[in-house]
Design an enzyme around this catalytic site. Structure first.
Site, short mmCIF file in Angstrom:
data_model
loop_
_atom_site.label_atom_id
_atom_site.label_comp_id
_atom_site.label_asym_id
_atom_site.label_seq_id
_atom_site.Cartn_x
_atom_site.Cartn_y
_atom_site.Cartn_z
N ILE A 174 10.97 9.71 3.76
CA ILE A 174 12.42 9.71 3.53
C ILE A 174 12.82 10.86 2.60
O ILE A 174 13.93 11.36 2.66
CB ILE A 174 12.90 8.35 3.02
N TYR A 212 6.50 -9.21 0.02
CA TYR A 212 5.56 -8.23 0.58
C TYR A 212 4.51 -8.93 1.44
O TYR A 212 4.26 -8.53 2.58
CB TYR A 212 4.91 -7.49 -0.59
N GLN A 218 1.01 7.06 -1.91
CA GLN A 218 -0.34 7.18 -2.46
C GLN A 218 -1.38 7.38 -1.36
O GLN A 218 -2.20 8.29 -1.43
CB GLN A 218 -0.69 5.91 -3.26
N LYS A 270 3.87 -8.69 5.46
CA LYS A 270 2.59 -8.23 6.02
C LYS A 270 2.01 -9.28 6.97
O LYS A 270 1.45 -8.94 8.02
CB LYS A 270 1.60 -7.90 4.90
N1 SER Z 1 -1.78 -2.60 -3.75
C1 SER Z 1 -0.86 -3.49 -3.13
C2 SER Z 1 0.04 -4.11 -4.12
O1 SER Z 1 -0.40 -4.31 -5.22
C3 SER Z 1 -1.60 -4.56 -2.38
O2 SER Z 1 -1.58 -4.29 -1.04
O3 SER Z 1 1.14 -4.43 -3.80
#
Ligand code: SER
Length: 316
Positions: A36, A143, A13, A147
């Protein structure tokens, strides 16, 4: 040395629009897109493109040397919702890709790195409103953990090896040119597609869940601005909070209904609600404003107008 850019994860995106913006900044000949697999978005119909697995350090090095790359934008990642379904793969991709790129910068094969962090680094014990730059950070998603760990690595490589790495914590990014994939904030893009195509949308978050959001143009401008800022002005070498607007699904729906009065929304929260519940409602971005002059241009009303006007042209 003149700037030559490699975007890893260019077909996502943000990567798709960043590719166009970087070509406009540095010239098509100085930008290499990679992913990829190649998307069929027309952006990639011209300009250099390489198939590249972000987990493969040797392949990244070969690509960087072949094109004499100076700056890498590492956009490849599994986002919050998808990562929960495949935690080990998410950790492998999100973490090792960053270490590969940071090591290339440490070895001075490349000069500069951009790596995005996220509002997902915060957790349920962080202040929810105007979440500060420096605060409690206890992310509960794979996630978010990747990060936060990445932010620590960025700061470490800067401090110990002089690596010029720059990062911002993106909020939910809203755009119409390329679709998001696998995020908790994706509802705020899907809702526009469904409003225009079907006049109705079933939202996977509750109506009163406020989250920080930003229009793509602001996100891309922030990315290019922080990379172009003088090195001394970048005082935060983990990652900067940036903010534009915050809203709930209900507030967004009502703004869409101003332009599409027949639009109907239902709410069926799923597992993504638990993720959203741990994230900030709004973000304090004063450090980014004072260090490198960050300020957003699009509020919710402007975003809604951009999304509907443009998607009506491409979808109908
Ligand atoms: N837009 C991302 C997510 O929803 C947030 O960094 O995972």
């Amino acid at each position: 040395m003149s700037t030559k850019v490699l975007i890893i994860g260019a077909c996502g995106q943000i990567g798709t629009e960043l590719t166009t913006a970087l070509r406009n900044t540095y010239g098509v000949a100085n930008v290499v897109a990679s992913d990829i697999r190649k998307s069929d978005n027309e952006v990639f119909a011209h300009g250099a493109f390489e198939l590249l697995d972000a987990r493969d350090k040797e392949a990244i090095k070969v690509c960087v040397e072949k094109h004499e790359i100076t700056d890498v934008y590492l956009m490849a990642a599994l986002l919050s919702a998808t990562a929960e379904k495949n935690p080990e793969f998410a950790w492998d991709l999100n973490m090792n890709s960053l270490l590969h790129v940071l090591n290339l910068a440490k070895e001075r094969v490349i000069q500069k790195v951009f790596w995005p962090s996220s509002i997902a680094v915060f957790g349920k014990n962080s202040p929810k409103v105007n979440t500060p730059q420096h605060t409690i950070m206890e992310p509960s998603t794979v996630y978010g953990i990747s990060k936060l760990a990445g932010e620590r690595w960025c700061e470490y490589y800067h401090k110990n090896y002089g690596v010029d790495v720059r990062s911002i914590r993106y909020p939910g990014i809203i755009s119409w040119k390329a679709n998001p994939g696998g995020g908790t904030t994706d509802y705020a893009v899907e809702i526009f597609h469904e409003a225009i195509k079907h006049g109705q949308y079933t939202c996977f978050l509750k109506e009163d869940t406020a989250l920080p959001m930003m229009f793509m143009d602001d996100a891309v401008r922030a990315t290019i601005d922080i990379m172009n800022a003088h090195s001394e002005t970048i005082k935060v070498r983990s990652s900067y909070n940036i903010a534009a607007t915050s809203f709930t699904p209900k507030e967004l729906s009502e703004a869409i209904q101003q332009l599409l009065p027949e639009f109907v929304v239902r709410y069926e929260p799923d597992f993504r609600q638990q993720i959203a519940d741990t994230w900030p409602e709004s973000i304090d971005d004063s450090a980014a404003s004072s260090d490198w002059n960050w300020s957003a241009q699009f509020d919710m009303k402007a975003i809604v107008l951009e999304m509907i006007t443009n998607l009506q042209k491409v979808l109908v």
